[in-house]
Enzyme design. Structure first.
Site, mmCIF file in Angstrom:
data_model
loop_
_atom_site.group_PDB
_atom_site.id
_atom_site.type_symbol
_atom_site.label_atom_id
_atom_site.label_comp_id
_atom_site.label_asym_id
_atom_site.label_seq_id
_atom_site.Cartn_x
_atom_site.Cartn_y
_atom_site.Cartn_z
ATOM 1 N N LYS A 14 29.680 7.348 11.533
ATOM 2 C CA LYS A 14 28.555 6.628 11.802
ATOM 3 C C LYS A 14 28.198 5.454 10.694
ATOM 4 O O LYS A 14 27.977 4.503 10.762
ATOM 5 C CB LYS A 14 27.498 7.684 11.799
ATOM 6 N N ARG A 88 18.417 14.763 13.208
ATOM 7 C CA ARG A 88 19.586 15.883 13.058
ATOM 8 C C ARG A 88 19.047 17.178 13.479
ATOM 9 O O ARG A 88 19.800 18.133 13.618
ATOM 10 C CB ARG A 88 19.747 15.856 11.600
ATOM 11 N N ARG A 127 38.145 11.293 2.330
ATOM 12 C CA ARG A 127 37.268 10.061 1.916
ATOM 13 C C ARG A 127 36.969 9.791 0.415
ATOM 14 O O ARG A 127 36.796 10.856 -0.020
ATOM 15 C CB ARG A 127 35.980 10.357 2.778
ATOM 16 N N ARG A 160 32.847 12.529 -2.486
ATOM 17 C CA ARG A 160 31.533 13.182 -2.408
ATOM 18 C C ARG A 160 31.608 14.448 -2.853
ATOM 19 O O ARG A 160 32.430 15.161 -2.256
ATOM 20 C CB ARG A 160 30.748 12.971 -1.013
ATOM 21 N N ARG A 171 28.937 22.189 6.677
ATOM 22 C CA ARG A 171 28.247 20.951 7.460
ATOM 23 C C ARG A 171 28.551 20.931 8.896
ATOM 24 O O ARG A 171 27.766 20.791 9.903
ATOM 25 C CB ARG A 171 28.922 19.704 6.809
HETATM 26 P P1 AMP Z 1 25.464 12.160 5.626
HETATM 27 O O1 AMP Z 1 25.707 11.312 4.494
HETATM 28 O O2 AMP Z 1 24.857 11.593 6.959
HETATM 29 O O3 AMP Z 1 26.542 13.188 5.887
HETATM 30 O O4 AMP Z 1 24.393 13.233 5.086
HETATM 31 C C1 AMP Z 1 24.814 14.086 3.895
HETATM 32 C C2 AMP Z 1 23.701 15.269 3.647
HETATM 33 O O5 AMP Z 1 22.528 14.940 3.466
HETATM 34 C C3 AMP Z 1 23.360 16.102 4.841
HETATM 35 O O6 AMP Z 1 24.559 17.280 4.783
HETATM 36 C C4 AMP Z 1 22.246 16.871 4.630
HETATM 37 O O7 AMP Z 1 22.428 17.896 3.703
HETATM 38 C C5 AMP Z 1 21.325 15.753 4.221
HETATM 39 N N1 AMP Z 1 20.825 14.904 5.204
HETATM 40 C C6 AMP Z 1 21.017 13.578 5.737
HETATM 41 N N2 AMP Z 1 20.148 13.206 6.790
HETATM 42 C C7 AMP Z 1 19.650 14.484 7.082
HETATM 43 C C8 AMP Z 1 18.825 14.652 8.142
HETATM 44 N N3 AMP Z 1 18.365 13.545 9.146
HETATM 45 N N4 AMP Z 1 18.239 15.922 8.225
HETATM 46 C C9 AMP Z 1 18.359 16.759 7.125
HETATM 47 N N5 AMP Z 1 19.168 16.647 6.041
HETATM 48 C C10 AMP Z 1 19.875 15.306 6.042
#
Ligand code: AMP
Length: 213
Positions: A14, A88, A127, A160, A171
């Site tokens: 994404k 999400r 990553r 990360r 996750r």
């Molecule tokens: P990402 O960078 O999209 O992989 O997001 C990293 C982390 O941020 C996720 O594992 C969640 O803990 C939090 N997060 C990101 N977007 C959301 C969302 N829309 N709703 C809830 N938690 C989020």
């Protein structure tokens, strides 16, 4: 241009596809993950609340991310946008409809990037992200010219904290339980399209370009 939701499991690409859309098509990217990580870096109240959830691989509570998206939507200035990593949960998807309605906006396409679990774990664990500019590399698939150093800005590449094996597994579980069911939500809204996300970033991007033409 079409307003997009890019969704799929963590590691589906994404962020990579959003970055290409920003660079080549001048999209406005709304990545809740990136926004939350900046909030953590800046030690804001939101960042402090979000961090414990993110470190565990759990979702940040809906009301916090919905407010965040509401704030960012007011900065669009007429640009088409990509929602990357939001919604999400079903509650977020329903809230999003209302936020967009209030602003006379809509989602034109929800693009689902499909990638099998084994590949996701490989992508996430390898990553590396630039601490300075946020550029993303992979130790095998997209290595930087000099190990540990960003090709774009010379910044330090780091892993990360949620890209370690036990958090990756959590996750993926969180995704399967909360986010995967949104496929039906978008199908019912008539905006759902599916793309095989396990090809190269260039191939996947080509498919997305065809869809948004
Ligand atoms: P990402 O960078 O999209 O992989 O997001 C990293 C982390 O941020 C996720 O594992 C969640 O803990 C939090 N997060 C990101 N977007 C959301 C969302 N829309 N709703 C809830 N938690 C989020």
């Amino acid at each position: 241009m079409k307003n997009l939701v890019l969704f799929g499991p963590p590691g589906a690409g994404k962020g990579t596809q959003s970055a290409l859309l920003v660079k080549q098509c001048n999209y406005f990217q709304i990545s809740t993950g990136d926004l939350l990580r900046s909030a953590i870096k800046e030690k804001t109240k939101l960042g402090m609340e979000a961090q414990s959830y993110m470190d565990k691989g759990a979702l940040v509570p809906d009301d916090l991310v919905i407010n965040l998206v509401d704030e960012v939507l007011s900065k669009l200035n007429g640009k088409s946008f990509i929602l990357d990593g939001f919604p999400r949960t079903k509650a977020q998807a329903i809230a999003l409809d209302q936020l967009l309605l209030n602003r006379k906006l809509k989602i034109d396409l929800a693009v689902f990037l499909e990638v099998e679990n084994k590949k996701l774990v490989m992508r996430l664990s390898g990553r590396r992200v630039c601490q300075t500019c946020g550029a993303v590399f992979h130790i095998q698939n997209m290595p930087p010219s000099v190990s540990g150093v960003c090709d774009n800005c010379g910044g330090l590449l780091v892993q990360r904290p949620d890209d370690v094996e036990n958090v990756i597994e959590e996750r993926l579980r969180t995704y399967a339980a909360n986010t995967a069911p949104l496929r039906d939500f978008f199908k019912e809204s008539g905006v759902y399209v599916e793309i095989k996300g396990d090809n190269s970033a260039e191939l996947v991007f080509g498919k997305i370009l065809e869809l948004i033409k």
